[in-house]
Enzyme design. Sequence first.
Site, PDB file in Angstrom:
ATOM      1  N   ARG A 184       0.837  -1.208   0.000  1.00 48.99           N
ATOM      2  CA  ARG A 184       0.000   0.000   0.000  1.00 48.99           C
ATOM      3  C   ARG A 184       0.864   1.247   0.000  1.00 48.99           C
ATOM      4  NH1 ARG A 184      -3.432  -0.980   5.134  1.00 48.99           N
ATOM      5  NH2 ARG A 184      -1.315  -1.624   5.562  1.00 48.99           N
ATOM      6  N   ARG A 245       0.018 -15.373   6.356  1.00 50.98           N
ATOM      7  CA  ARG A 245      -1.091 -15.929   7.134  1.00 50.98           C
ATOM      8  C   ARG A 245      -1.990 -16.726   6.200  1.00 50.98           C
ATOM      9  NH1 ARG A 245       1.188 -15.161  11.108  1.00 50.98           N
ATOM     10  NH2 ARG A 245       0.583 -14.032  12.978  1.00 50.98           N
ATOM     11  N   GLU A 274      -5.722 -23.464   9.701  1.00 51.07           N
ATOM     12  CA  GLU A 274      -4.660 -24.321  10.264  1.00 51.07           C
ATOM     13  C   GLU A 274      -4.921 -24.598  11.755  1.00 51.07           C
ATOM     14  OE1 GLU A 274      -1.461 -21.486   9.273  1.00 51.07           O
ATOM     15  OE2 GLU A 274      -1.088 -21.265  11.423  1.00 51.07           O
ATOM     16  N   HIS A 292       3.725 -23.844   9.867  1.00 46.20           N
ATOM     17  CA  HIS A 292       3.835 -22.496  10.458  1.00 46.20           C
ATOM     18  C   HIS A 292       5.079 -22.380  11.345  1.00 46.20           C
ATOM     19  CE1 HIS A 292       1.254 -18.795  11.660  1.00 46.20           C
ATOM     20  NE2 HIS A 292       2.533 -18.499  11.686  1.00 46.20           N
ATOM     21  N   ILE A 293       6.245 -22.561  10.711  1.00 47.62           N
ATOM     22  CA  ILE A 293       7.503 -22.569  11.482  1.00 47.62           C
ATOM     23  C   ILE A 293       8.494 -21.511  10.999  1.00 47.62           C
ATOM     24  CG2 ILE A 293       7.412 -24.985  12.244  1.00 47.62           C
ATOM     25  CD1 ILE A 293       9.392 -25.573   9.840  1.00 47.62           C
TER      26      ILE A 293
HETATM   27  C1  GLV Z   1       4.107 -15.676  13.176  1.00 50.05           C
HETATM   28  O1  GLV Z   1       3.364 -16.043  12.345  1.00 50.05           O
HETATM   29  C2  GLV Z   1       4.136 -14.329  13.684  1.00 50.05           C
HETATM   30  O2  GLV Z   1       3.247 -13.533  13.372  1.00 50.05           O
HETATM   31  O3  GLV Z   1       5.067 -14.020  14.441  1.00 50.05           O
END
Ligand code: GLV
Length: 334
Positions: A184, A245, A274, A292-293
């Site tokens: 943006r 995300r 998830e 999600h690592i």
């Molecule tokens: C992980 O997804 C974070 O937002 O720190």
Amino acid sequence: MKDPAMSKPAVLVSRDLFPEVVARLRQHFEVDDNPADEVLAGEALRLRLQHRQGLLAAGGERISAELLAACPALRVVANMAVGYNNIDVPACTARGVLVTNTPDVLTETTADFGFALMMATARRMAEAERFLRAGLWTKWRYDLLTGSDVHGATLGILGMGRIGQAIARRGAAGFGMRVVYHNRSRLPPATEAALGAQWVGKAELLAQSDHLVLVLPYSAASHHAIGAAELAQMKPGATLTNIARGGIVDDAALAAALRAGRIAAAGLDVFEGEPAVHPELLALPNVVLTPHIASASLRTRRAMADLAADNLIAALTGGAPPTPVNAELLGPRG
Ligand code: GLV
């Protein structure tokens, strides 16, 4: 009888966490921790949080207006993540509940992972490993598991905050990539020049990127920012990597595009709903899937936990929380 005025504030640490960090919190607070690592949501979270002044939210717990109404003693939510889309921040602000997050400490680690996932996706590493482990490697072939080059290709970045910029630096300086981005707000020209990155419109980003990496925050505005229409605008043979995300990508549309060979491959660290993963994604060979690592180096996870604890301690003991989200609640600071 214990003088309530002298008692320590009560906090909840929502998930199992580094014992040293929990021990530090115990020096300041009555701590309800969760060594059994139960996932707390809904009624269970409400019961544990009621009457407590602070929460160290270590598992992306959803903090809704309804939960806040049921927990009127709550004064601070220290989120152990940089993203805070799990928290209704306006509702927290309206109730005077401070929200903090953990930026900066995870930037480089998360960028490393984003770059690694993009490379694994482009060069088909997960598929190659599955092939080898399955005993299918019986002879050399000129086109065995051929992927696409990363060096010299065009890297597209959607969302150009701290992590996006760290990925841009890796691509431009380390791999001779042409870097285009869409955000943006455009970066100052000097920052663009230092990064070697060029701002383009979203349509141009989709059309030009050989490897598109998503690093934007999730909000109602970014929900399904990559859906069927956007996938149709991507270069044939391109890859898509999402470390931002779940919900930013329409997973069903992505599965369809991958199945149709519309784009070559995807690398996904985050998913809609998830830890459940869309079953079609699980069935496709050309997707690298990780749980999600992106921030998960041991050192960085410890730094995140320490920063969340620093925020909680400062906020409940009259100090200055280092990384507030709704800083307006803190008033003017000298
Ligand atoms: C992980 O997804 C974070 O937002 O720190």
